[in-house]
Scaffold this motif. Structure first.
Motif, mmCIF file in Angstrom:
data_model
loop_
_atom_site.group_PDB
_atom_site.id
_atom_site.type_symbol
_atom_site.label_atom_id
_atom_site.label_comp_id
_atom_site.label_asym_id
_atom_site.label_seq_id
_atom_site.Cartn_x
_atom_site.Cartn_y
_atom_site.Cartn_z
ATOM 1 N N SER A 114 0.852 -1.186 0.164
ATOM 2 C CA SER A 114 -0.109 -0.041 -0.101
ATOM 3 C C SER A 114 0.899 1.231 0.090
ATOM 4 C CB SER A 114 -0.990 0.025 0.988
ATOM 5 O OG SER A 114 -0.537 -0.487 2.360
ATOM 6 N N HIS A 115 2.130 1.185 0.567
ATOM 7 C CA HIS A 115 3.004 2.311 0.526
ATOM 8 C C HIS A 115 3.370 2.403 -1.059
ATOM 9 C CE1 HIS A 115 3.880 3.275 4.616
ATOM 10 N NE2 HIS A 115 4.258 2.142 4.799
ATOM 11 N N ALA A 116 3.722 1.285 -1.651
ATOM 12 C CA ALA A 116 4.182 1.257 -3.063
ATOM 13 C C ALA A 116 2.768 1.873 -4.132
ATOM 14 C CB ALA A 116 4.478 0.201 -3.660
ATOM 15 N N GLY A 130 3.960 8.474 6.583
ATOM 16 C CA GLY A 130 3.448 7.696 5.521
ATOM 17 C C GLY A 130 2.222 6.864 5.916
ATOM 18 N N HIS A 131 1.813 6.854 7.165
ATOM 19 C CA HIS A 131 0.809 5.853 7.651
ATOM 20 C C HIS A 131 -0.376 6.658 7.746
ATOM 21 C CE1 HIS A 131 4.745 3.850 8.454
ATOM 22 N NE2 HIS A 131 3.964 3.111 7.913
ATOM 23 N N SER A 132 -0.798 7.579 6.814
ATOM 24 C CA SER A 132 -2.224 8.169 6.787
ATOM 25 C C SER A 132 -3.440 7.323 6.881
ATOM 26 C CB SER A 132 -2.110 9.091 5.613
ATOM 27 O OG SER A 132 -2.135 8.277 4.600
ATOM 28 N N LEU A 134 -5.490 7.280 4.713
ATOM 29 C CA LEU A 134 -5.715 6.888 3.296
ATOM 30 C C LEU A 134 -4.741 5.547 3.204
ATOM 31 C CD1 LEU A 134 -7.013 6.993 0.521
ATOM 32 C CD2 LEU A 134 -5.078 8.470 -0.156
ATOM 33 N N TRP A 135 -3.632 5.637 3.719
ATOM 34 C CA TRP A 135 -2.722 4.582 3.523
ATOM 35 C C TRP A 135 -3.515 3.131 4.146
ATOM 36 C CZ3 TRP A 135 -0.880 1.754 7.864
ATOM 37 C CH2 TRP A 135 0.004 0.622 7.527
ATOM 38 N N GLN A 136 -4.005 3.531 5.486
ATOM 39 C CA GLN A 136 -4.464 2.417 6.289
ATOM 40 C C GLN A 136 -5.701 1.827 5.448
ATOM 41 O OE1 GLN A 136 -6.212 3.323 10.242
ATOM 42 N NE2 GLN A 136 -5.107 1.517 11.063
ATOM 43 N N LYS A 154 11.270 3.507 10.607
ATOM 44 C CA LYS A 154 10.977 4.239 9.584
ATOM 45 C C LYS A 154 11.383 3.402 8.344
ATOM 46 C CE LYS A 154 11.754 9.158 10.322
ATOM 47 N NZ LYS A 154 11.092 9.379 11.692
ATOM 48 N N GLU A 155 10.301 3.317 7.518
ATOM 49 C CA GLU A 155 10.504 2.434 6.527
ATOM 50 C C GLU A 155 10.150 2.822 5.214
ATOM 51 O OE1 GLU A 155 6.541 2.107 7.298
ATOM 52 O OE2 GLU A 155 7.208 0.388 6.041
ATOM 53 N N ILE A 156 10.176 4.075 4.951
ATOM 54 C CA ILE A 156 9.853 4.503 3.664
ATOM 55 C C ILE A 156 11.234 5.433 3.115
ATOM 56 C CG2 ILE A 156 8.436 6.174 2.406
ATOM 57 C CD1 ILE A 156 6.250 5.494 4.055
HETATM 58 ZN ZN LIG Z 1 4.861 1.479 6.776
#
Ligand SMILES: [Zn+2]
Length: 166
Positions: A114-116, A130-132, A134-136, A154-156
């Motif tokens: 989902s990040h991608a 990055g965990h908005s 919308l991301w969730q 941190k994984e982005i």
């Molecule tokens: Zn993440």
């Protein structure tokens, strides 16, 4: 006579335990130093198909991102997604794969996918690294079992990778 038997018994127990320890050591050594077992690759490929099917159903299209399995990710992070010069890549951490394979399949692959996907759609936001919201929602729509941010990780990666893959 009795104590001799007992002695032999304990000796046998020690030898058997030694063999098991050796086998375990050998298994974890060979897991670390060899290409990933076919069974693991198959589970990852199957899960990717499942994520793509969810994407088709909930977004009306499917886009596949490269997944690289590496032991070069620093620390014990499960996975990360990088976005560099328009290239989106998902990395999974081989070092934690043996002990956390079920979590990686159920949660990490949809999490990173989902990040991608949000990078691809230019909808990534800085909210919660990055965990908005919308991301969730995206993670849930891709079939993620646990769509939460990893604790303190941190994984982005939006610039050059901090490690070399090969
Ligand atoms: Zn993440």
């Amino acid at each position: 006579m009795f104590s001799k038997k007992l002695e032999l018994f304990f000796l046998a127990v020690i030898i058997i335990a030694g063999v098991f320890l050796g086998l375990n050591y050998y298994r974890s050594y060979s897991f670390k130093h060899n290409p990933l077992p076919k069974e693991y690759l198959q589970r990852i490929a199957n899960k990717e198909q499942d994520v793509l099917a969810h994407m088709q159903k909930n977004f009306g299209f499917r886009i596949k991102f490269p997944i690289i399995i590496t032991d070069k990710i620093p620390g014990r992070l499960y996975g990360l997604t990088s976005y560099e010069n328009g290239h989106i890549t998902i990395f999974l951490n081989k070092k934690v794969m043996k002990e956390s394979m079920n979590y990686i399949i159920d949660s990490v692959i949809p999490h990173e996918y989902s990040h991608a996907l949000l990078f691809y759609l230019h909808k990534n936001s800085n909210e919660n690294d990055g965990h908005s919201k919308l991301w969730q929602q995206t993670c849930q729509k891709l079939g993620g079992k646990d769509c939460r941010q990893y604790v303190d990780q941190k994984e982005i990666i939006l610039s050059k990778l901090p490690f070399r893959v090969q």
